[in-house]
Motif scaffolding. Structure first.
Motif, PDB file in Angstrom:
ATOM      1  N   TRP A 104      98.810  65.715  32.080  1.00  0.00           N
ATOM      2  CA  TRP A 104      98.526  64.269  32.079  1.00  0.00           C
ATOM      3  C   TRP A 104      97.373  63.954  33.016  1.00  0.00           C
ATOM      4  CZ3 TRP A 104      98.393  59.889  29.786  1.00  0.00           C
ATOM      5  CH2 TRP A 104      98.493  58.662  30.446  1.00  0.00           C
ATOM      6  N   GLU A 105      97.437  64.474  34.243  1.00  0.00           N
ATOM      7  CA  GLU A 105      96.364  64.214  35.211  1.00  0.00           C
ATOM      8  C   GLU A 105      95.088  64.973  34.844  1.00  0.00           C
ATOM      9  OE1 GLU A 105      96.228  61.973  37.505  1.00  0.00           O
ATOM     10  OE2 GLU A 105      98.313  61.339  37.246  1.00  0.00           O
ATOM     11  N   ARG A 106      95.238  66.268  34.508  1.00  0.00           N
ATOM     12  CA  ARG A 106      94.054  67.111  34.300  1.00  0.00           C
ATOM     13  C   ARG A 106      93.276  66.720  33.049  1.00  0.00           C
ATOM     14  NH1 ARG A 106      93.456  71.880  37.399  1.00  0.00           N
ATOM     15  NH2 ARG A 106      92.030  72.610  35.785  1.00  0.00           N
ATOM     16  N   SER A 107      93.947  66.062  32.098  1.00  0.00           N
ATOM     17  CA  SER A 107      93.247  65.647  30.875  1.00  0.00           C
ATOM     18  C   SER A 107      92.618  64.264  31.041  1.00  0.00           C
ATOM     19  CB  SER A 107      94.218  65.628  29.689  1.00  0.00           C
ATOM     20  OG  SER A 107      95.165  64.573  29.839  1.00  0.00           O
ATOM     21  N   GLY A 108      92.660  63.736  32.286  1.00  0.00           N
ATOM     22  CA  GLY A 108      92.134  62.385  32.508  1.00  0.00           C
ATOM     23  C   GLY A 108      92.915  61.328  31.751  1.00  0.00           C
ATOM     24  N   HIS A 109      94.263  61.559  31.696  1.00  0.00           N
ATOM     25  CA  HIS A 109      95.171  60.624  31.023  1.00  0.00           C
ATOM     26  C   HIS A 109      94.862  60.469  29.526  1.00  0.00           C
ATOM     27  CE1 HIS A 109      96.314  58.553  35.110  1.00  0.00           C
ATOM     28  NE2 HIS A 109      96.566  59.852  35.080  1.00  0.00           N
ATOM     29  N   THR A 110      94.355  61.536  28.907  1.00  0.00           N
ATOM     30  CA  THR A 110      94.124  61.495  27.459  1.00  0.00           C
ATOM     31  C   THR A 110      95.238  62.215  26.705  1.00  0.00           C
ATOM     32  OG1 THR A 110      92.771  63.500  27.533  1.00  0.00           O
ATOM     33  CG2 THR A 110      91.620  61.382  27.728  1.00  0.00           C
ATOM     34  N   GLN A 111      95.961  63.122  27.381  1.00  0.00           N
ATOM     35  CA  GLN A 111      97.089  63.801  26.744  1.00  0.00           C
ATOM     36  C   GLN A 111      98.348  63.548  27.562  1.00  0.00           C
ATOM     37  OE1 GLN A 111      96.569  67.835  25.311  1.00  0.00           O
ATOM     38  NE2 GLN A 111      94.358  67.643  25.554  1.00  0.00           N
ATOM     39  N   ARG A 112      99.370  63.025  26.892  1.00  0.00           N
ATOM     40  CA  ARG A 112     100.586  62.641  27.611  1.00  0.00           C
ATOM     41  C   ARG A 112     101.316  63.869  28.154  1.00  0.00           C
ATOM     42  NH1 ARG A 112     100.358  57.386  25.662  1.00  0.00           N
ATOM     43  NH2 ARG A 112     100.563  55.943  27.324  1.00  0.00           N
ATOM     44  N   GLY A 113     101.190  64.996  27.490  1.00  0.00           N
ATOM     45  CA  GLY A 113     101.803  66.213  28.010  1.00  0.00           C
ATOM     46  C   GLY A 113     103.249  66.381  27.570  1.00  0.00           C
TER      47      GLY A 113
END
Length: 547
Positions: free
Chosen positions: A411-420
């Motif tokens: 979630w953090e590493r994708s810049g909030h683009t993938q919920r995970g």
């Protein structure tokens, strides 16, 4: 289309037909009320698994870990994370599982350690050129002053796969910065893992699920890779394989492990988590002198249509038949959206990495109906099958989990683009009216549980005809009674609307079409949903018919 091809499972051994239940220790059962599941909690609930009718459990990592990636960052491979209990608790769990007729498979993470592991701490302290650094993949940087990473590789979790340390060198981490990759070309590394295998084999474990099994060996020159980074190695035939995945050298590692396991009594097994395509490359991991099983992710990812299911089942069986191994079927695990929700999304849309507030929401009723049909289809296939905790309750993904509660580094590493992956990891419900739905003795829960959990709780389903729990229980009983796991598959029909095959004395029939379909001749012994009044099979229903 009718097919004469009959697929027979040539291998023998308990694993060739076993149904194995994945436990995510944080989220299964909490014995002490701190909101985090633990080993004593699992031990207390083993009766549920024996009653359900599975053959074995696989436990996701419970080793000492800073939990940067939910325990897949291991700081010590020979102990238990205090959050989850003690080594004595692990011994007790193994003994009581065996007493319940259940085998125990533990997770092993050989591609990387935690940055907190003693080896990595020693490597940081020892400096460039040291023997300690040789256990990992340290390199000088590129560009002026070595200020650029050694190559263009990206982390699976997003961002560069290299992090610079204060003395200027860079270390490789295909996952989180807290998960430095080991150097498997250094003899100390394979020797260490053989010792770790012995440690757990001597404690009685029945096998190992090997995390990122296709990642251990990197292409020697660490060549640039211009493509986006995915954990899946699959490439079209005319494209080169990524330099970090599925290198031929991994197979020698597993041959050595297999020789070690074969020296122990009781048929201990190795299971590959290898995101490898095509199937012809994946089955190299389960050749007779390597691993026993490899998860069939191509099957997990296949669209819910008759042609897609026919194609993946046929390809999987042909590929594993070619090396004399069983196929290992799976629909859900701790890394993917639960299939009761995934199958409630429009067919043919790209797979989502997590679902959250504001996203398109799955249709819960459609998802569960298809999930039950998919499960009955899967459990009738020859080979082994994996279940993920809670799927026997029909649990959906927690698709409205507040973003503030998310803990997956994706979630953090994708810049909030993938919920995970947090939505499939929420603690499971046992009792509708208890605190934390019976997960633990208090209301504490490391991820918030949705109010809808009450209706899925085990105590609302046990003994209730037609409940998802009873559907699973009866399916597992019949699977054993009819010998489906060690059986054969003979296609009867596969068009755009229906899929049908025979396995021993059962005909298995799934209706994917919009119109009701006539039920095959014979006695219906199980079905994923009620049949129509005229006895026909509705949309998204699988039936088992004795012939």
């Amino acid at each position: 289309m009718n097919h004469d091809a009959t697929h027979q499972n040539p291998a023998t051994g308990w694993w060739t037909e076993a149904v194995i239940y994945q436990i995510y220790p944080r989220s299964f059962a909490d014995s002490d009320g701190d909101g985090i599941g633990d080993l004593p909690g699992i031990t207390a609930r083993l009766g549920h698994l024996a009653e359900l009718g599975v053959d074995a459990v696989w436990l996701s990592p419970f080793y000492p870990s800073p939990q940067a990636d939910a325990g897949y960052d291991v700081a010590d491979y020979r102990d238990v994370e205090p959050l989850f209990g003690t080594l004595a608790d692990a011994d007790d769990l193994i003994a009581k599982a065996h007493a319940n007729g259940l085998r125990v498979i533990v997770d092993l993470v050989p591609n990387h350690t935690s940055a907190a592991h003693a080896w990595f701490q020693a490597a940081l302290a020892a400096g460039p050129g040291s023997a300690e650094r040789e256990r990992y993949i340290f390199r000088e940087g590129r560009g002026p002053g070595g200020a650029e990473p050694p190559n263009d590789w990206q982390s699976v979790f997003g961002g560069p796969a290299w992090t610079r340390v204060p003395d200027g060198q860079w270390y490789l981490h295909l996952f989180d910065t807290a998960q430095p990759d080991l150097n498997w070309d250094n003899p100390e590394v394979p020797a260490e893992f053989l010792d770790v295998l012995r440690f757990w084999l001597d404690r009685g474990v029945d096998g190992f699920r090997v995390d990122v099994a296709h990642g251990l060996i990197k292409q020697a020159d660490l060549a640039d890779w211009q493509e986006p980074q995915e954990i899946l190695s699959g490439q079209e035939a005319d494209k080169p394989r990524p330099p970090m995945w599925d290198q031929d050298g991994v197979h020698e590692v597993y041959r050595e492990w297999r020789r070690l396991l074969d020296g122990y009594p009781g048929e201990r097994i190795l299971v590959a988590e290898a995101w490898v395509e095509p199937a012809e490359r994946l089955v190299r991991y389960v050749r007779p002198d390597e691993m026993h099983q490899a998860f069939n992710f191509e099957y997990l990812l296949a669209a819910w249509t008759a042609p897609a299911q026919y194609a993946v089942i046929t390809r999987s069986l042909e590929a594993t038949d070619s090396v004399g191994a069983p196929t290992t079927w799976v629909l859900s695990n701790h890394d993917v959206v639960r299939h009761a929700s995934r199958l409630g999304l429009p067919i043919g849309k790209p797979r989502r990495n997590g679902i959250g507030v504001g996203d398109e929401q799955p249709d819960a009723a459609t998802g569960l109906r298809r999930a039950r049909a998919a499960t009955l289809l899967m459990l009738a296939l020859p080979g082994s099958a994996y279940l993920y905790q809670g799927e026997e309750l029909g649990l959906p993904e927690h698709t409205t989990l507040p973003d503030a509660a998310r803990q997956d580094p994706t979630w953090e590493r994708s810049g909030h683009t993938q919920r995970g992956r947090d939505g499939c990891r929420v603690p499971i419900p046992w009792e509708a009216d208890a605190p934390s739905y019976g997960f633990g003795p208090t209301d504490a829960s490391w991820l918030p549980q949705p109010p809808v959990w009450a209706e899925y709780a085990l105590d609302r389903q046990r003994g209730v005809p037609g409940s998802t729990y009873e559907l699973y229980r009866e399916a597992l009983r019949l699977r054993r009674a009819y010998g489906l796991g060690r059986g054969t598959l003979e296609w009867l029909a596969s068009g755009d609307e229906v899929l049908s095959f025979r396995n021993g004395d059962l005909v298995v029939f799934t209706n994917f079409g919009a119109a009701a379909a006539p039920v095959p001749e014979g006695e219906v012994v199980h079905s994923s949903g009620p049949l129509n009044e005229d006895g026909s099979v509705p949309t998204d229903v699988t039936v088992w018919v004795e012939v």
